[in-house]
Every structure is written in C-alpha cells, then in structure tokens.
Scaffold this motif. Structure first.
Motif, PDB file in Angstrom:
ATOM      1  N   LEU A  80      10.155  -4.005  -2.877  1.00 52.52           N
ATOM      2  CA  LEU A  80       9.332  -3.155  -2.025  1.00 52.52           C
ATOM      3  C   LEU A  80       9.960  -1.786  -1.867  1.00 52.52           C
ATOM      4  CD1 LEU A  80       8.467  -5.768   0.761  1.00 52.52           C
ATOM      5  CD2 LEU A  80       7.073  -5.104  -1.211  1.00 52.52           C
ATOM      6  N   GLN A  81       9.091  -0.758  -1.831  1.00 51.78           N
ATOM      7  CA  GLN A  81       9.564   0.620  -1.703  1.00 51.78           C
ATOM      8  C   GLN A  81       9.601   1.036  -0.232  1.00 51.78           C
ATOM      9  OE1 GLN A  81       7.045   3.004  -4.181  1.00 51.78           O
ATOM     10  NE2 GLN A  81       7.653   1.987  -6.091  1.00 51.78           N
ATOM     11  N   GLY A  82      10.523   1.932   0.104  1.00 49.75           N
ATOM     12  CA  GLY A  82      10.613   2.424   1.471  1.00 49.75           C
ATOM     13  C   GLY A  82      11.175   1.382   2.416  1.00 49.75           C
ATOM     14  N   GLU A  83      11.037   1.663   3.709  1.00 55.77           N
ATOM     15  CA  GLU A  83      11.533   0.755   4.733  1.00 55.77           C
ATOM     16  C   GLU A  83      10.366  -0.003   5.361  1.00 55.77           C
ATOM     17  OE1 GLU A  83      14.499  -0.236   5.844  1.00 55.77           O
ATOM     18  OE2 GLU A  83      15.377   0.840   4.157  1.00 55.77           O
ATOM     19  N   HIS A  84      10.584  -1.289   5.645  1.00 55.27           N
ATOM     20  CA  HIS A  84       9.569  -2.136   6.278  1.00 55.27           C
ATOM     21  C   HIS A  84      10.255  -3.043   7.292  1.00 55.27           C
ATOM     22  CE1 HIS A  84       6.459  -1.059   3.303  1.00 55.27           C
ATOM     23  NE2 HIS A  84       7.431  -1.117   2.407  1.00 55.27           N
ATOM     24  N   PRO A  85       9.603  -3.344   8.392  1.00 55.41           N
ATOM     25  CA  PRO A  85      10.192  -4.275   9.363  1.00 55.41           C
ATOM     26  C   PRO A  85      10.399  -5.645   8.717  1.00 55.41           C
ATOM     27  CG  PRO A  85       8.274  -3.127  10.280  1.00 55.41           C
ATOM     28  CD  PRO A  85       8.281  -2.837   8.820  1.00 55.41           C
ATOM     29  N   LEU A  86      11.562  -6.240   8.987  1.00 56.92           N
ATOM     30  CA  LEU A  86      11.806  -7.578   8.461  1.00 56.92           C
ATOM     31  C   LEU A  86      10.862  -8.568   9.145  1.00 56.92           C
ATOM     32  CD1 LEU A  86      15.723  -7.581   8.313  1.00 56.92           C
ATOM     33  CD2 LEU A  86      14.061  -6.931   6.546  1.00 56.92           C
ATOM     34  N   GLY A  87      10.326  -9.485   8.361  1.00 56.20           N
ATOM     35  CA  GLY A  87       9.372 -10.453   8.899  1.00 56.20           C
ATOM     36  C   GLY A  87       7.933  -9.970   8.873  1.00 56.20           C
ATOM     37  N   GLN A  88       7.706  -8.716   8.437  1.00 50.62           N
ATOM     38  CA  GLN A  88       6.349  -8.169   8.363  1.00 50.62           C
ATOM     39  C   GLN A  88       5.541  -8.927   7.292  1.00 50.62           C
ATOM     40  OE1 GLN A  88       6.024  -4.249   6.615  1.00 50.62           O
ATOM     41  NE2 GLN A  88       4.297  -3.700   7.964  1.00 50.62           N
ATOM     42  N   PRO A  89       4.282  -9.294   7.584  1.00 46.40           N
ATOM     43  CA  PRO A  89       3.460  -9.948   6.557  1.00 46.40           C
ATOM     44  C   PRO A  89       3.379  -9.075   5.313  1.00 46.40           C
ATOM     45  CG  PRO A  89       2.401 -10.130   8.692  1.00 46.40           C
ATOM     46  CD  PRO A  89       3.567  -9.194   8.873  1.00 46.40           C
ATOM     47  N   ILE A  90       3.452  -9.693   4.165  1.00 48.81           N
ATOM     48  CA  ILE A  90       3.491  -8.943   2.916  1.00 48.81           C
ATOM     49  C   ILE A  90       2.221  -8.116   2.715  1.00 48.81           C
ATOM     50  CG2 ILE A  90       2.493 -10.764   1.467  1.00 48.81           C
ATOM     51  CD1 ILE A  90       5.378  -8.343   0.619  1.00 48.81           C
ATOM     52  N   GLN A  91       1.078  -8.591   3.253  1.00 46.77           N
ATOM     53  CA  GLN A  91      -0.174  -7.844   3.114  1.00 46.77           C
ATOM     54  C   GLN A  91      -0.049  -6.468   3.740  1.00 46.77           C
ATOM     55  OE1 GLN A  91       0.082 -11.003   4.064  1.00 46.77           O
ATOM     56  NE2 GLN A  91      -1.554 -12.276   3.208  1.00 46.77           N
ATOM     57  N   GLU A  92       0.601  -6.391   4.910  1.00 46.63           N
ATOM     58  CA  GLU A  92       0.792  -5.100   5.572  1.00 46.63           C
ATOM     59  C   GLU A  92       1.792  -4.244   4.814  1.00 46.63           C
ATOM     60  OE1 GLU A  92       1.783  -5.599   9.657  1.00 46.63           O
ATOM     61  OE2 GLU A  92       0.128  -6.990  10.077  1.00 46.63           O
ATOM     62  N   ALA A  93       2.794  -4.879   4.267  1.00 49.36           N
ATOM     63  CA  ALA A  93       3.852  -4.131   3.588  1.00 49.36           C
ATOM     64  C   ALA A  93       3.331  -3.427   2.333  1.00 49.36           C
ATOM     65  CB  ALA A  93       4.997  -5.066   3.226  1.00 49.36           C
ATOM     66  N   VAL A  94       2.427  -4.063   1.606  1.00 52.52           N
ATOM     67  CA  VAL A  94       1.918  -3.458   0.375  1.00 52.52           C
ATOM     68  C   VAL A  94       0.584  -2.750   0.602  1.00 52.52           C
ATOM     69  CG1 VAL A  94       3.104  -5.125  -1.108  1.00 52.52           C
ATOM     70  CG2 VAL A  94       0.771  -5.606  -0.343  1.00 52.52           C
ATOM     71  N   GLY A  95       0.144  -2.708   1.867  1.00 41.62           N
ATOM     72  CA  GLY A  95      -1.086  -1.995   2.188  1.00 41.62           C
ATOM     73  C   GLY A  95      -2.351  -2.700   1.721  1.00 41.62           C
ATOM     74  N   LEU A  96      -2.305  -4.022   1.591  1.00 39.75           N
ATOM     75  CA  LEU A  96      -3.477  -4.787   1.148  1.00 39.75           C
ATOM     76  C   LEU A  96      -3.857  -5.802   2.218  1.00 39.75           C
ATOM     77  CD1 LEU A  96      -2.485  -5.375  -2.594  1.00 39.75           C
ATOM     78  CD2 LEU A  96      -4.141  -3.723  -1.702  1.00 39.75           C
ATOM     79  N   ASN A  97      -3.945  -5.319   3.448  1.00 34.68           N
ATOM     80  CA  ASN A  97      -4.234  -6.202   4.576  1.00 34.68           C
ATOM     81  C   ASN A  97      -5.654  -6.036   5.097  1.00 34.68           C
ATOM     82  OD1 ASN A  97      -3.564  -3.604   5.425  1.00 34.68           O
ATOM     83  ND2 ASN A  97      -2.975  -4.291   7.473  1.00 34.68           N
ATOM     84  N   ASP A  98      -6.535  -5.490   4.247  1.00 29.67           N
ATOM     85  CA  ASP A  98      -7.921  -5.284   4.663  1.00 29.67           C
ATOM     86  C   ASP A  98      -8.738  -6.540   4.363  1.00 29.67           C
ATOM     87  OD1 ASP A  98     -10.075  -4.004   5.718  1.00 29.67           O
ATOM     88  OD2 ASP A  98     -10.389  -2.623   4.041  1.00 29.67           O
ATOM     89  N   VAL A  99      -9.901  -6.637   5.018  1.00 31.49           N
ATOM     90  CA  VAL A  99     -10.877  -7.663   4.658  1.00 31.49           C
ATOM     91  C   VAL A  99     -12.136  -6.951   4.177  1.00 31.49           C
ATOM     92  CG1 VAL A  99      -9.988  -9.370   6.275  1.00 31.49           C
ATOM     93  CG2 VAL A  99     -11.833  -7.841   6.996  1.00 31.49           C
ATOM     94  N   VAL A 100     -12.880  -7.621   3.308  1.00 35.24           N
ATOM     95  CA  VAL A 100     -14.093  -7.031   2.721  1.00 35.24           C
ATOM     96  C   VAL A 100     -15.273  -7.938   3.036  1.00 35.24           C
ATOM     97  CG1 VAL A 100     -15.213  -6.252   0.602  1.00 35.24           C
ATOM     98  CG2 VAL A 100     -12.743  -5.975   0.874  1.00 35.24           C
ATOM     99  N   PHE A 101     -16.316  -7.338   3.628  1.00 41.31           N
ATOM    100  CA  PHE A 101     -17.549  -8.075   3.910  1.00 41.31           C
ATOM    101  C   PHE A 101     -18.470  -7.986   2.693  1.00 41.31           C
ATOM    102  CE2 PHE A 101     -16.179  -6.261   8.027  1.00 41.31           C
ATOM    103  CZ  PHE A 101     -15.960  -7.425   8.737  1.00 41.31           C
ATOM    104  N   ASP A 102     -18.921  -9.120   2.215  1.00 39.82           N
ATOM    105  CA  ASP A 102     -19.898  -9.150   1.126  1.00 39.82           C
ATOM    106  C   ASP A 102     -21.268  -9.395   1.763  1.00 39.82           C
ATOM    107  OD1 ASP A 102     -21.310  -9.319  -1.187  1.00 39.82           O
ATOM    108  OD2 ASP A 102     -20.139 -10.921  -2.092  1.00 39.82           O
ATOM    109  N   ILE A 103     -22.090  -8.338   1.821  1.00 42.78           N
ATOM    110  CA  ILE A 103     -23.338  -8.363   2.586  1.00 42.78           C
ATOM    111  C   ILE A 103     -24.531  -8.498   1.650  1.00 42.78           C
ATOM    112  CG2 ILE A 103     -24.751  -7.118   4.259  1.00 42.78           C
ATOM    113  CD1 ILE A 103     -22.210  -5.644   5.135  1.00 42.78           C
ATOM    114  N   GLU A 104     -25.411  -9.442   1.955  1.00 39.76           N
ATOM    115  CA  GLU A 104     -26.627  -9.628   1.167  1.00 39.76           C
ATOM    116  C   GLU A 104     -27.720  -8.734   1.742  1.00 39.76           C
ATOM    117  OE1 GLU A 104     -27.624 -13.732   0.963  1.00 39.76           O
ATOM    118  OE2 GLU A 104     -25.931 -14.237  -0.330  1.00 39.76           O
ATOM    119  N   LEU A 105     -28.327  -7.944   0.870  1.00 38.44           N
ATOM    120  CA  LEU A 105     -29.351  -6.992   1.295  1.00 38.44           C
ATOM    121  C   LEU A 105     -30.727  -7.445   0.852  1.00 38.44           C
ATOM    122  CD1 LEU A 105     -27.574  -3.651   0.287  1.00 38.44           C
ATOM    123  CD2 LEU A 105     -27.509  -4.807   2.496  1.00 38.44           C
ATOM    124  N   THR A 106     -31.724  -7.096   1.654  1.00 40.08           N
ATOM    125  CA  THR A 106     -33.105  -7.309   1.226  1.00 40.08           C
ATOM    126  C   THR A 106     -33.486  -6.180   0.274  1.00 40.08           C
ATOM    127  OG1 THR A 106     -33.841  -6.140   3.211  1.00 40.08           O
ATOM    128  CG2 THR A 106     -33.788  -8.554   3.299  1.00 40.08           C
TER     129      THR A 106
END
Length: 801
Positions: free
Chosen positions: A143-169
C-alpha cells in the motif's frame, strides 16, 4: 442503470440506510435489483504493518512476518512473496476473511509454524493496476502512503463504494443518466436536487473558421452541435474520472474518449469525438447513406448502409454512422492534434431501424432509441468542453457550431385536476397537487378546473395530448404514495370471451381428424418455383398464381404457397426417413392465390395425407366421408372423376356438395412422390374450410327408433367399366319404391370370369322397412323389382345371375 453511492452523494444528502433507500426508490417506480460492493466478496481484510521478517526455520523460500494490525499482539503470518519488507503496509486477511472466488481464510500450520492469517496480493483481492497502483505486481500488494492500522482494505485502496443497479421502465429516458437518477433520488429523499452549474467556456477565435456543419435531413437530426479543440494533449484521464467510469462498468481509454463517455453517463447524452485531421475540408455533412455505400466503423468492420441509414460524413466519405458508431477513419489516436466534438439529437425510430439493418446495437444507440432531447444536447457539450478545460486537454476554439431545427420552447399543458382524482380514486386538492409536482421539478399553477403544467425539457415521457391527465396522475401518484391510494375494484364494461363460429368449426374438424388417428402438422407458408414444378402445376392451373415475395430468404422460399401439398409431402418424407411410425397427418393452413389486381385471395384449407401399408385410396375416402357425415353433409356429397395433376389418373376425385366443389382427393402420382422423396404410396386430400363451414348443417334432427323391423337385402348388377359407385348408389336411393329404402352401401366389385369385357359387377347392400307395419314378402319383392327396373332404364344395368 448503475448509480454509485459516492456519485449520488455529490448531488443529494444521503441521510438514510441502504435498505430505506431501496424502499423509497421502489415506491417512486424504480426497483433496485442489486446492490454491489466495489470489491465484491472481500471481507475481514485490514491494513497491517510488517514489523519484523525472519527466515522460516524449515522452509528456504518462506518468510515469517510479524504484523501489527493496530490492536492486540502482533500476528505471525507466513508468506513466500519476494517483495515484502519491514515497514511495508500490506493487506492482512484475518481469521474468517473471504477473498475472491469464495476462499475463506483460517489459521494454518505451515512446516511447523502457525500462520494466523494471510498477506494478500492484488489478484487475491480481485483488483488490478487499473483499480490501485501496484495491484498487478507479482507478490503482496504494497500500500502507498500512510493508512491507519486495522483500516478495512476497501477504504485503504479507495474502493469502499456501493453501486445500485436500478431497473428502469422504457419511458424514462431521462433516468439513463447520473443526473436523471439523482433528481429522482433527491425527490424520494425529500430534498431539493443540487443542480450542477456548468461553466461556459468560450475559446479564442471562431470555430467556423475551422469547421462547418450542414444537416441535410432536419427530421432525422433536429439538432447538431459541434465544438473544435486544437493542440490536443492525449493522456490518461485523472484517477477520479477513471474510478467513476470503472464504477459504472466502463473502461478508461484516454482523456478525450473518457470525457465523451463520462458526459454520456453523467447527462445521458451520447457524444463522439472525431480526429479533425481526418475530416475533409473540415466540413461535416449529416446525410442519408447512399445505396450500397460502405462505412468502416471503429470496430474494424466494413458495414454496407442504405438510404434509410443516417450518416455523419464529409465531402469525400462517411466518417460515422449517426447514433451508432464512429468511423475508423476518424478515430482518436495518440497522434491526434485537433478534435471535433459532436453532440446531437437523432430520431429514435431511425436509429432503431439502423441497428436492425446493421445487426449492431451500441450503448449510444440504445439511448437514442429511448429518446434524446435537444436542450440536454447543449448541456452535454458544454459539460464536455468544461472538462476539456479542467483537464487541460487542449486549446478550445470559439463557441458552439449549432444547427438546430428543433423547437426549444417550454412545453405547457392543461390538466384536469378533477380527472386526476378520478383516475387515482383520491380527493387531493389542486394546491396540494402543485406542491407535489414541485418536488419533482415540474412547475404548475391552478387555473380554475385545470392545472397549467410546465414540463421540464428532460421529461420527454410526459405527453402533450389526451394522455396528459394520465401522465400527470402517474407523477402525483408516485409522490403521494401508492400505498396511500385506497384499492378499488375494476370498473368499466366487461365481456365474456367467446370463440367465433369459424374458430369453433376449425377446432371441431381438428378434433375429428385427431380422433381418426391423424397427427397435426404445421408447415411454412413459403414455397418456391421448384416445388410447384415438382407438383406438376402448369401455367393454366390456378395454383400457378403464386404471390412473389419482395425480399425472400432464398429461391426455395420466394413464393407464398397456393397448395398445402408440398409441405405435407416434405413432412411425410421426413417421417418416413426417420421411421417415426406415423402415417396419418393433417394440416389447417392458409394458401394465397394471386388472382386479384388489389390483394391476393387468402383461403383456409384442410389438408389430409396418409401413407403406410394399411392405407389406401379408400381409407382416405372413408375418413373424408366420416368428416362430411359429422358436418351433416355426407348425404349431399359426391365423389366425381377429376383432380389436380399431382394425383394419379384413375385414382383421384373431385368432391362436390350440392353441386359446389369443396375439394379433391387421390393417390399421389409416383413422379410427384419421387420428386419429394416419399418412398411409399401416399394418399392426400385438400378441402376448403370456408365451403365446409358454409354448407354444414348446424342443427341435428333426432328420429325415434323404428317400431318395425328392417329387412336387409343385397343386389349385384353388371354395368359399364366407366360407371362409378356413386352413380349406381344414387339410382338405387332414388328408386320410386313404396317402402323406406336406407343404408345403401357398395360392398364388392368384381371383374373376371362370367363378366363381359368392358363390364364389371358391383354389389350393394341396403335395407327396407315401413314405419307403420311389418313388411310382407310381396312388399320386399316389389321393392326389389322396382330397383332392378330403374337400374336397367337409367344405367342399362343387368342383374347379375
């Protein structure tokens, strides 16, 4: 439609849980089919620091690492990766962690030393260099830079988002965009949408000194906007743009291409960027394609177009297929110096036709098919130029080159608010309706019995017609809440479905055919000249008048069939070759005779065909007689010599009822069987379904069982060879006897010893009876003598000795 949560938060204050958001959107008519993590399947992986590395005592290639995860004692973890070092921040999979592929991590003993978890590579976390620098390196992810120890890896690599898959009419074209979905999300959350403000960027000089645009078909292209950017600096897009594109499933390419894709996702407006050096004379022409014109598209395929396809062209050639895909000859490359950005409105129905003609659908084409409107077209290109300036991707020249034939005025409709309440079964005041519409950015004022509603430019789904009340009622229902509307029973006129008399007649005949052991078949309505020739149909035959198809699949399917025979013979041949054991078939289908100047005549025909060792001309005739008897016309039917050329001479008959020809039957000619590959004798018939329907007897008359006995008798007479069974039977039935003469049936035909040349013996059985008494011998003898006399008088028939 994919909507990342972080992108949503740029336009609304997300103050609910994910489950609450799903329910709120559902009641607004947007079902969220799935919520996915940016790092799906990864759990219980945290940031740790390698404090100390020692050589494994029992394995030369393994290292024992002491790792600090910010709580408790350091963990002992074993790895064989060559790139670890003391002080490195690394992903640590703890006890119970899950990785890509469903792998679950537990403590394990490796060569006598216990490892409490695992150090992870980018591959094991399901990420690559495109997601995080160094993720594709062989070994552990550092990992690059400094990160708090114990931080979830998703937050550390910036991939901690969720994506809504929405069905449209299908009607909500405005929601195939981040902006459109965020508008709806803001309304569902009870907030005002944070409308983005686009900075207007005006470049130096005049864009028309570089490029000109000519639209030759304003109906198919109501608006076309172009911008010129010179001194292009092709480079990778910034990390934030790449991350957003990947979050919605798009692959970053370079800054120019990524800008067009980013704007399409953000605003829902497809865009394209041309290498301006590839446009002859800098002149863009929006025109229809020429017959058999070839355009080579970005995917490297040479596509033949027609005048139904709209092209983006220059004076020399086509440089793109409008609304579908750009041309390979104008693709953005690392050598591109000047770019022409395109943002346009193309008619959705024409783009749909183009995709079908080319058998190719793109993301841009799908959006045009659903509907793109002209105001958003300008917003999109302004946003693209704003991003060009922000990314310092080139020097912007002048302003927009805008060719517009579209009506840009605001749409205003009148809605009967009382009618809205009747539609919804509600009692909402017009003032409340105005407030509800305002929450979804639809302006309205009360004017007596009407609401005067101003439709936003992006709501192309709201009609300016008799559907207006219903469309606005739907919007009010979404805001008011469907759960607040009291359910009511359906009102209106209802009726009981019935089959038409013709359909019941057809079903009845099909049931009778099945009851006689026949399998129903379905054959194509198409045939070809070769099939008509194989059937022996000549130019003077009505069946020769076939309808010719303008765009056939092939020569063998270039005509509409005029008879069912070809299809039936093909099916029989197939069943014989595959030894299915089935020998009786029928089909009810249409034939078309091109005998009118206006439209061809369509006739519905019943076709029956038998084949097999147990079948003959007479078994088929028996089935037809059974059908006619069931329809109440058996007594009025005649089988007379004649029929089509595909039947064998002497073994064919024309079927008449009350003097009208209703069909024909016979033994299939050996030459015809051979042409269709039928290996054994076949017997076929065709009957007019219309004539059968018109002539049938729908009523049934029941008679009492005779009180007095019937007397059976036989008679054999010698007649000319050409005499038919029906002729003799008719004379017997019509004989002027004083008793009831019934059940006349032929049971034997004899030629041979004792019968003169050119003659034959025909034997018939019949019954006689009286309704009021038992017959005497004198009555029976008198009836027999009368029959013999009439046969002699009318047919010159002699009683066989």
């Amino acid at each position: 439609m994919k909507l990342p949560l972080k992108w949503l938060k740029e336009y609304v204050d997300f103050n609910v849980t994910l489950d609450e958001f799903v329910e709120l959107m559902m009641w607004r008519g947007f079902e969220i089919a799935e919520i996915t993590d940016e790092m799906p399947g990864i759990s219980n992986v945290v940031v740790g620091r390698i404090e100390k590395i020692e050589q494994h005592p029992n394995a030369e290639k393994l290292k024992v690492c002491s790792v600090n995860i910010g709580k408790g004692d350091n963990l002992c973890l074993i790895t064989g990766a060559p790139n670890v070092f003391e002080g490195a921040l690394v992903p640590v999979a703890l006890d119970g962690a899950t990785l890509t592929g469903g792998i679950v991590i537990h403590p394990t003993v490796m060569r006598g030393v216990e490892s409490c978890g695992m150090l992870c590579s980018g591959e094991e976390l399901g990420i690559t260099d495109a997601d995080y620098p160094g993720a594709s390196v062989y070994g552990i992810l550092i990992l690059q830079g400094e990160h708090p120890l114990g931080q979830p890896i998703q937050e550390a690599v910036g991939l901690n988002d969720v994506v809504f898959d929405i069905e449209l009419t299908p009607n909500r074209a405005d929601c195939i965009s981040i902006i459109g979905m965020c508008r709806e999300a803001a309304a569902a959350l009870g907030q005002k949408f944070k409308e983005p403000v686009i900075k207007q960027v005006l470049g130096e000089g005049d864009a028309r000194d570089y490029a000109t645009v000519q639209v030759l078909d304003g109906e198919l292209c109501p608006r076309y906007i172009g911008r010129v950017v010179k001194d292009i600096r092709i480079a990778p897009s910034p990390a934030w743009m790449q991350k957003k594109l990947r979050s919605v499933g798009m692959r970053p390419i370079n800054n120019i291409v990524d800008i067009t894709n980013y704007v399409m996702i953000e605003y829902g407006q497809p865009m394209h960027a041309f290498d301006f050096a590839c446009i002859t004379d800098g002149h863009i022409i929006v025109r229809r394609g020429k017959e058999d014109e070839i355009v080579k598209t970005l995917d490297g395929k040479a596509r033949k177009v027609s005048p139904n396809v709209l092209l983006i062209a220059d004076p020399a050639r086509g440089v793109g297929i409008a609304g579908v895909m750009g041309g390979e000859n104008s693709e953005i490359t690392e050598n591109t110096k000047t770019v022409f950005f395109e943002s346009a409105v193309f008619k959705g129905s024409n783009i749909r036709h183009t995709t079908r003609e080319l058998h190719h659908v793109t993301d841009a084409a799908a959006r045009y098919i659903k509907g793109v409107e002209p105001v958003n077209t300008k917003l999109a290109i302004d946003r693209a130029i704003e991003l060009v300036a922000e990314l310092d991707a080139g020097t912007i020249v002048g302003g927009n080159i805008d060719v517009c034939a579209a009506d840009l005025t605001e749409r205003v409709i009148n809605v009967d608010w009382n009618h809205v309440n009747r539609i919804l079964n509600t009692e909402i005041s017009p003032e409340d309706m105005v407030k509800m519409l305002d929450t979804i950015n639809i302006g309205a004022v009360v004017d007596g019995k009407n609401l005067v509603v101003t439709i936003p430019h992006y709501r192309v789904d709201i009609e300016s017609s008799i559907e207006s009340d219903w469309d606005i009622a739907e919007e009010i229902a979404r805001v008011y809440g469907y759960y607040n509307i009291e359910p009511t029973m359906m009102t209106g006129d209802t009726f009981r479905g019935r089959l038409s008399p013709e359909t019941r007649h057809e079903d009845e005949i099909k049931d009778m055919c099945v009851s006689m052991g026949c399998y129903e078949m379905y054959n194509y309505n198409f045939t070809g000249p070769a099939a008509l020739s194989a059937l022996g149909i000549t130019e003077d035959d009505e069946k020769y008048l076939a309808v010719k198809l303008m765009n056939p699949f092939g020569e063998d399917q270039s005509l509409m069939r005029t008879t069912l025979m070809a299809g039936m013979l093909n099916s029989v041949a197939l069943n014989c070759n595959r030894k299915t054991g089935h020998g009786r078939f029928f089909e009810v289908g249409n034939v078309h005779i091109d005998n009118n100047d206006d439209l061809p005549e369509e006739r519905k025909i019943l076709g029956i065909i038998f084949t097999g060792a147990d079948e003959s001309f007479f078994t088929l005739k028996g089935v037809i007689e059974y059908l006619l008897r069931k329809l109440g016309i058996g007594e009025r039917a005649e089988f007379l010599p004649g029929g089509s050329g595909f039947f064998q001479p002497g073994q064919k008959a024309v079927i008449k009822v009350d003097g009208q020809v209703i069909g024909e039957m016979g033994t299939v000619h050996p030459d015809t069987r051979k042409a269709f590959g039928v290996p054994q004798a076949a017997y076929a018939a065709e009957l007019s379904m219309k004539k059968l329907f018109e002539l049938r007897e729908n009523g049934k008359t029941y008679k009492a069982i005779p009180k007095y006995p019937t007397v059976p008798r036989d008679i054999a007479v010698v007649v000319d060879e050409k005499m038919t069974s029906a002729q003799v039977a008719k004379v017997i039935k019509d004989a002027p006897v004083k008793v009831l003469l019934e059940n006349v049936e032929l049971f034997d035909v004899y030629r041979g010893t004792g019968i003169p040349e050119g003659k034959k013996s025909m034997a018939y059985s019949y019954t006689v009876r009286a309704e009021d008494r038992t017959l005497t011998d004198e009555d029976i003898t008198e009836a027999m003598n009368t029959i013999i006399r009439v046969l002699k008088e009318k047919l010159d028939a002699d009683l066989r000795a």
